[in-house]
Write a protein that holds these residues in place. Structure first.
Motif, PDB file in Angstrom:
ATOM      1  N   ILE A 143      -2.404  -7.021   2.749  1.00 57.56           N
ATOM      2  CA  ILE A 143      -2.042  -7.423   1.373  1.00 57.56           C
ATOM      3  C   ILE A 143      -0.615  -6.961   1.069  1.00 57.56           C
ATOM      4  O   ILE A 143       0.201  -7.725   0.538  1.00 57.56           O
ATOM      5  CB  ILE A 143      -3.057  -6.815   0.371  1.00 57.56           C
ATOM      6  N   PHE A 144      -0.288  -5.740   1.441  1.00 59.57           N
ATOM      7  CA  PHE A 144       1.065  -5.203   1.203  1.00 59.57           C
ATOM      8  C   PHE A 144       2.125  -6.091   1.867  1.00 59.57           C
ATOM      9  O   PHE A 144       3.158  -6.393   1.285  1.00 59.57           O
ATOM     10  CB  PHE A 144       1.194  -3.785   1.775  1.00 59.57           C
ATOM     11  N   ARG A 145       1.862  -6.458   3.126  1.00 60.61           N
ATOM     12  CA  ARG A 145       2.837  -7.284   3.859  1.00 60.61           C
ATOM     13  C   ARG A 145       3.032  -8.633   3.188  1.00 60.61           C
ATOM     14  O   ARG A 145       4.145  -9.117   3.021  1.00 60.61           O
ATOM     15  CB  ARG A 145       2.371  -7.493   5.302  1.00 60.61           C
ATOM     16  N   SER A 146       1.926  -9.236   2.780  1.00 63.99           N
ATOM     17  CA  SER A 146       2.080 -10.586   2.225  1.00 63.99           C
ATOM     18  C   SER A 146       2.709 -10.549   0.836  1.00 63.99           C
ATOM     19  O   SER A 146       3.415 -11.473   0.454  1.00 63.99           O
ATOM     20  CB  SER A 146       0.758 -11.348   2.249  1.00 63.99           C
ATOM     21  N   GLN A 147       2.488  -9.476   0.079  1.00 65.29           N
ATOM     22  CA  GLN A 147       3.107  -9.444  -1.258  1.00 65.29           C
ATOM     23  C   GLN A 147       4.507  -8.798  -1.246  1.00 65.29           C
ATOM     24  O   GLN A 147       5.221  -8.833  -2.237  1.00 65.29           O
ATOM     25  CB  GLN A 147       2.203  -8.714  -2.262  1.00 65.29           C
ATOM     26  N   GLY A 148       4.878  -8.208  -0.099  1.00 66.00           N
ATOM     27  CA  GLY A 148       6.235  -7.667   0.028  1.00 66.00           C
ATOM     28  C   GLY A 148       6.445  -6.330  -0.666  1.00 66.00           C
ATOM     29  O   GLY A 148       7.576  -5.937  -0.955  1.00 66.00           O
ATOM     30  N   HIS A 149       5.385  -5.596  -0.910  1.00 66.73           N
ATOM     31  CA  HIS A 149       5.535  -4.197  -1.331  1.00 66.73           C
ATOM     32  C   HIS A 149       4.205  -3.466  -1.197  1.00 66.73           C
ATOM     33  O   HIS A 149       3.134  -4.088  -1.175  1.00 66.73           O
ATOM     34  CB  HIS A 149       6.059  -4.083  -2.769  1.00 66.73           C
ATOM     35  N   GLY A 150       4.302  -2.140  -1.104  1.00 64.52           N
ATOM     36  CA  GLY A 150       3.101  -1.312  -1.010  1.00 64.52           C
ATOM     37  C   GLY A 150       3.478   0.151  -0.893  1.00 64.52           C
ATOM     38  O   GLY A 150       4.624   0.487  -0.548  1.00 64.52           O
ATOM     39  N   ARG A 151       2.538   1.004  -1.226  1.00 70.87           N
ATOM     40  CA  ARG A 151       2.764   2.451  -1.170  1.00 70.87           C
ATOM     41  C   ARG A 151       1.562   3.111  -0.497  1.00 70.87           C
ATOM     42  O   ARG A 151       0.424   2.892  -0.915  1.00 70.87           O
ATOM     43  CB  ARG A 151       2.915   3.039  -2.590  1.00 70.87           C
ATOM     44  N   VAL A 152       1.825   3.907   0.524  1.00 67.36           N
ATOM     45  CA  VAL A 152       0.759   4.661   1.183  1.00 67.36           C
ATOM     46  C   VAL A 152       1.070   6.146   1.040  1.00 67.36           C
ATOM     47  O   VAL A 152       2.191   6.576   1.343  1.00 67.36           O
ATOM     48  CB  VAL A 152       0.655   4.314   2.692  1.00 67.36           C
ATOM     49  N   ILE A 153       0.112   6.898   0.549  1.00 66.77           N
ATOM     50  CA  ILE A 153       0.261   8.358   0.470  1.00 66.77           C
ATOM     51  C   ILE A 153      -0.903   8.968   1.248  1.00 66.77           C
ATOM     52  O   ILE A 153      -2.072   8.793   0.881  1.00 66.77           O
ATOM     53  CB  ILE A 153       0.273   8.873  -0.994  1.00 66.77           C
ATOM     54  N   ASN A 154      -0.584   9.623   2.347  1.00 65.84           N
ATOM     55  CA  ASN A 154      -1.605  10.258   3.170  1.00 65.84           C
ATOM     56  C   ASN A 154      -1.670  11.746   2.859  1.00 65.84           C
ATOM     57  O   ASN A 154      -0.640  12.385   2.640  1.00 65.84           O
ATOM     58  CB  ASN A 154      -1.276  10.070   4.654  1.00 65.84           C
ATOM     59  N   THR A 155      -2.883  12.277   2.865  1.00 61.30           N
ATOM     60  CA  THR A 155      -3.035  13.699   2.563  1.00 61.30           C
ATOM     61  C   THR A 155      -3.154  14.483   3.863  1.00 61.30           C
ATOM     62  O   THR A 155      -4.192  14.484   4.525  1.00 61.30           O
ATOM     63  CB  THR A 155      -4.274  13.937   1.673  1.00 61.30           C
ATOM     64  N   SER A 156      -2.068  15.128   4.222  1.00 59.57           N
ATOM     65  CA  SER A 156      -2.063  16.012   5.387  1.00 59.57           C
ATOM     66  C   SER A 156      -2.376  17.422   4.894  1.00 59.57           C
ATOM     67  O   SER A 156      -3.067  17.611   3.878  1.00 59.57           O
ATOM     68  CB  SER A 156      -0.714  15.936   6.095  1.00 59.57           C
ATOM     69  N   SER A 157      -1.857  18.410   5.574  1.00 61.69           N
ATOM     70  CA  SER A 157      -2.143  19.795   5.195  1.00 61.69           C
ATOM     71  C   SER A 157      -1.175  20.696   5.948  1.00 61.69           C
ATOM     72  O   SER A 157      -0.745  20.361   7.059  1.00 61.69           O
ATOM     73  CB  SER A 157      -3.572  20.133   5.601  1.00 61.69           C
ATOM     74  N   ALA A 158      -0.893  21.850   5.378  1.00 56.58           N
ATOM     75  CA  ALA A 158      -0.084  22.839   6.106  1.00 56.58           C
ATOM     76  C   ALA A 158      -0.771  23.186   7.427  1.00 56.58           C
ATOM     77  O   ALA A 158      -0.104  23.497   8.420  1.00 56.58           O
ATOM     78  CB  ALA A 158       0.107  24.088   5.256  1.00 56.58           C
TER      79      ALA A 158
END
Ligand code: NAI
Length: 306
Positions: A143-158
């Motif tokens: 969906i992000f690719r076809s609409q030409g924008h998107g935001r991904v925030i992944n939760t990592s950790s120290a």
């Protein structure tokens, strides 16, 4: 400038937050909604170890958002299977016909020292944290690719960035999320998709026994402002890992020592031993921003004299 113009605006955005029934995810969902986003509050309501389920966690957060005048819908699927990930994205499409932001936050803990680590401690932890991010982000990515924008925030950790005793399963999953974030940033760039990771420090059921005196200072809502900013169209930075907690936001980066180079193609183990100090010398370093920078440093070292 009015205060309103300063507001980080998420109006007309749709966000999916996994594991948003409690802890950090709940705060992210509430704050994203306060900034105008319509939110899918995903949570199967698991125990800390991933066992069990309880729909009330996500439902209560949705009720809170709606009571505050926001828009939200609950989703109870597990992130651990591709079908679950697909269903979560479909919940967003059905309710709001759009997805702009994915916050991969769902998490569980099964701590053991490596010596005692068995498959039933490894697999579920990798499934929720690492495979979960793949499962949810993959359908959203199309969906992000076809609409030409998107935001991904992944939760990592120290724990993933720096390591933590007794958390080999968790740290491996969280470090995996850092690698995933870097690649999504590269592959998403031409579609205006950004990907960043956060390493939070917050008082939740996951950390209540280990924070000690820090606990009072690190309420979970102090992590969400970074998530809101990274979710916004205004923030175009990508491929970074931020540590965030207690009001502090800072960036982790990877540095590489200048090292020592033998340029005649005859490096020996004895050379490595003899030059170990220079190899590890932190007084001279570069901060590579990608594989090309690593290759460039190598070419420069090979051109230089010993
Ligand atoms: P939490 O235990 O309060 O919340 C995690 C939520 O994820 C729970 O509501 C749980 O039901 C949900 N969940 C678990 N498995 C799921 C699945 N298969 N599908 C959907 N939802 C699922 O923990 P907390 O502290 O809020 O953790 C949030 C994230 O932040 C986790 O990824 C955690 O590893 C990470 N984190 C937290 C830190 C902290 O200081 N609290 C430190 C570093 C990372």
């Amino acid at each position: 400038m009015t205060e309103e113009r300063d507001w980080v605006d998420l109006e007309n955005r749709v966000a999916i937050v996994t594991g948003a029934g409690r802890g950090l995810g709940r705060e992210h969902a509430l704050m994203l909604a306060r900034h105008g986003a319509r939110v899918v509050v995903n949570d199967l309501g698991a125990g800390l170890d991933g066992e069990g389920n309880d729909d009330s966690a996500a439902s209560l957060v949705v009720a809170e958002i709606v009571a505050n005048g926001g828009e939200a819908v609950a989703d109870f699927n597990s992130v651990t299977t591709p079908e679950g990930g697909q269903a979560i994205v479909e919940t967003a499409m059905k309710a709001f016909e759009q997805v702009d932001i994915v916050v991969n936050n769902a998490g569980i803990l099964r701590d053991k020292t490596f010596h005692n680590m068995t498959d039933d401690f490894v697999e579920p932890v990798l499934d929720v944290h690492l495979r979960g991010a793949f499962n949810v982000t993959r359908p959203a990515w199309e969906i992000f690719r076809s609409q030409g924008h998107g935001r991904v925030i992944n939760t990592s950790s120290a724990a993933g960035v720096l390591g933590n005793f007794g958390q080999s399963n968790y740290a491996a999953a969280k470090a995996g999320l850092v690698g995933l974030t870097y690649v999504l940033a590269l592959e998403g760039a031409k579609f205006n998709i950004t990907a960043n990771a956060i390493a939070p420090v917050a008082r939740t059921r996951m950390t209540e026994d280990i924070l000690g005196k820090l606990a009072d200072a690190v309420s979970p809502e102090l992590v969400s402002p970074l998530v809101v900013w990274l979710s916004s169209i205004e923030c175009t930075d990508t491929g970074s890992v931020f540590t965030v907690g207690g009001g502090r936001v800072a960036r982790f980066f990877t540095a590489m020592t200048d090292g020592w180079t033998r340029t005649d193609g005859a490096l020996t183990p004895e050379d490595v031993r003899a030059h170990w100090e220079e190899i590890n010398d932190e007084s001279k370093f570069t901060v590579p921003n990608g594989i090309a920078d690593d290759f460039r440093a190598l070419r420069r070292a090979l051109r230089g004299s010993e």
